[in-house]
Structure formats: C-alpha cells, structure tokens
Write an enzyme that holds these catalytic residues in place. Structure first.
Site, PDB file in Angstrom:
ATOM      1  N   CYS A 108     -30.002  18.461  -6.301  1.00 20.75           N
ATOM      2  CA  CYS A 108     -30.816  19.674  -6.088  1.00 20.75           C
ATOM      3  C   CYS A 108     -31.351  20.309  -7.420  1.00 20.75           C
ATOM      4  CB  CYS A 108     -29.912  20.780  -5.372  1.00 20.75           C
ATOM      5  SG  CYS A 108     -30.494  22.177  -4.812  1.00 20.75           S
ATOM      6  N   HIS A 150     -31.659  18.334   3.613  1.00 23.55           N
ATOM      7  CA  HIS A 150     -31.141  18.952   2.294  1.00 23.55           C
ATOM      8  C   HIS A 150     -32.177  20.424   2.584  1.00 23.55           C
ATOM      9  CE1 HIS A 150     -30.448  19.171  -2.215  1.00 23.55           C
ATOM     10  NE2 HIS A 150     -31.559  20.118  -1.801  1.00 23.55           N
ATOM     11  N   GLU A 151     -33.373  20.024   2.803  1.00 17.00           N
ATOM     12  CA  GLU A 151     -34.199  21.317   2.946  1.00 17.00           C
ATOM     13  C   GLU A 151     -33.999  22.338   3.791  1.00 17.00           C
ATOM     14  OE1 GLU A 151     -35.880  21.537   0.091  1.00 17.00           O
ATOM     15  OE2 GLU A 151     -35.649  19.576  -0.690  1.00 17.00           O
ATOM     16  N   HIS A 154     -31.133  24.539   2.946  1.00 15.50           N
ATOM     17  CA  HIS A 154     -31.536  25.697   2.107  1.00 15.50           C
ATOM     18  C   HIS A 154     -32.010  26.791   2.914  1.00 15.50           C
ATOM     19  CE1 HIS A 154     -31.557  24.368  -2.113  1.00 15.50           C
ATOM     20  NE2 HIS A 154     -32.026  23.253  -1.627  1.00 15.50           N
TER      21      HIS A 154
HETATM   22 ZN    ZN Z   1     -32.095  21.617  -3.115  1.00 19.11          ZN
END
Ligand code: ZN
Length: 198
Positions: A108, A150-151, A154
C-alpha cells in the site's frame, strides 16, 4: 501531491458519499485528475481519496501492461493479473457473493516499504458511479478484484494490515531478497506457524 501515510486520522475514517450532481463539477473532476496523477507518479495501481487527505468515497484504478511486463510472467499468471484501463469508482458498494478467498502479498502506498500476505475474495461485483456520474456494475476477478477490495477498504478507514496474516508482515527488502520468487503456499507454510496467526 503528498500521499498520506498510516498514522493520519483520515486513513481511519469512514469517508463520505459524493452527491451524484457534484461528480461532474470542476472541483471533483480536478480531484480525480490529481488522483490519477498521484497514482501514476507513485507509481501504483490504485489510489483512494483519503490517501490524498480527503474523506470522499472516490478511488482511481489503472493497471498498465507495462507494469505487468516488469513482473515474472509466472507471477502475473498466478495472480491472474491483466491490464485494467484507467477509471474512477465513486460511492462503490462491494459484493463478494461468496467467492473463494485467495492469498497473495500486497502492499500500500500509505505503508511504504512493507508487504504482507492478505486473503481477498477471488471475484467481486462492485456497483458504483463512474467519473461521468453514470451508474456502472463491475464484475472483476483476480488481481483487479484485489485492487477493488483494497481501495474500497480505504474508503471505510481500513488498511491491508487489518486483514493480513500478521506473521507474514515484512519489509520490501526482505520480500525481494527472500520471498519474491517463492510460491505463495510455501511462503505461507514457512511464515505462518500456528493456526492463531492465520
Ligand atoms: Zn492502499
């Protein structure tokens, strides 16, 4: 633009939805352009607005063939990684639909210099708006599905370290030196010693 790193509160907040009628405004369009620029400069294959310090439910994704050409062909194959054209996802809703989980090393931009094995759904469906405020449904599998998860994490204030197999966490240098070319199952069995770690 500075990419915010772990420790910044904005990376741990639930981000706000973007009103549909604001997506095509210059302010949001310029933000999306800035996100693409920051992602490419890093370089990375995805970037979420909180990583630029903004608690908005926007992420950009692009996986270029030239990036994929730089990793061993076998790794690209086992990761089911193929090129993804640049696009934004706005106010995404993620559906895992009971897909099988797969494990790979993941990194990341907000945790530079580190990596760990992270289990993720092999396939996902994402309902969102695109950069033109049009509703879209994305059916993704393989590495693209991992990037989406993953995004979207966030946007919910989550980082991969919340989902990783903790005993596989390591610096990039050791990853490159010791594990880069080791099959993922072997990495797992040598690093994860107890059921608790998993
Ligand atoms: Zn990330």
């Amino acid at each position: 633009m500075r990419i915010f790193e772990a420790g910044e509160p904005v990376l741990r907040q639930m981000s706000r939805e973007v009103p549909k009628n604001e997506i095509t405004t210059p302010a949001v369009q310029e933000l999306i352009e800035a996100m693409f620029a920051a992602m490419r400069a890093a370089p990375g294959v995805g970037l979420a607005a909180p990583q630029l310090g903004l608690d908005l439910r926007i992420a950009v994704i692009e996986d270029r063939q030239e990036y994929i050409d730089k990793i061993p062909a076998e790794q690209a194959q086992t990761r089911l990684r193929s090129a993804v054209p640049p696009h934004a996802i706005i106010n995404p809703v993620l559906h895992r639909d009971g897909a099988a989980e797969v494990e790979h090393f993941e990194g990341c931009l907000s945790l530079p210099g580190f990596t760990a094995i992270v289990p993720r759904a092999l396939a996902v469906r994402v309902e969102c708006l695109n950069e033109r405020a049009e509703p879209v449904v994305i059916n993704a599998s393989g590495w693209y599905a991992r990037i989406l998860q993953h995004e979207i994490d966030h946007l919910d204030g989550k980082l991969y370290i919340d989902r990783m197999l903790t005993s596989t966490f390591m610096g990039r240098e050791n990853f490159e030196r010791l594990w880069k070319n080791v099959p993922i199952d072997e990495c797992r069995s040598r690093l994860v010693k107890s059921v608790r770690d998993a």
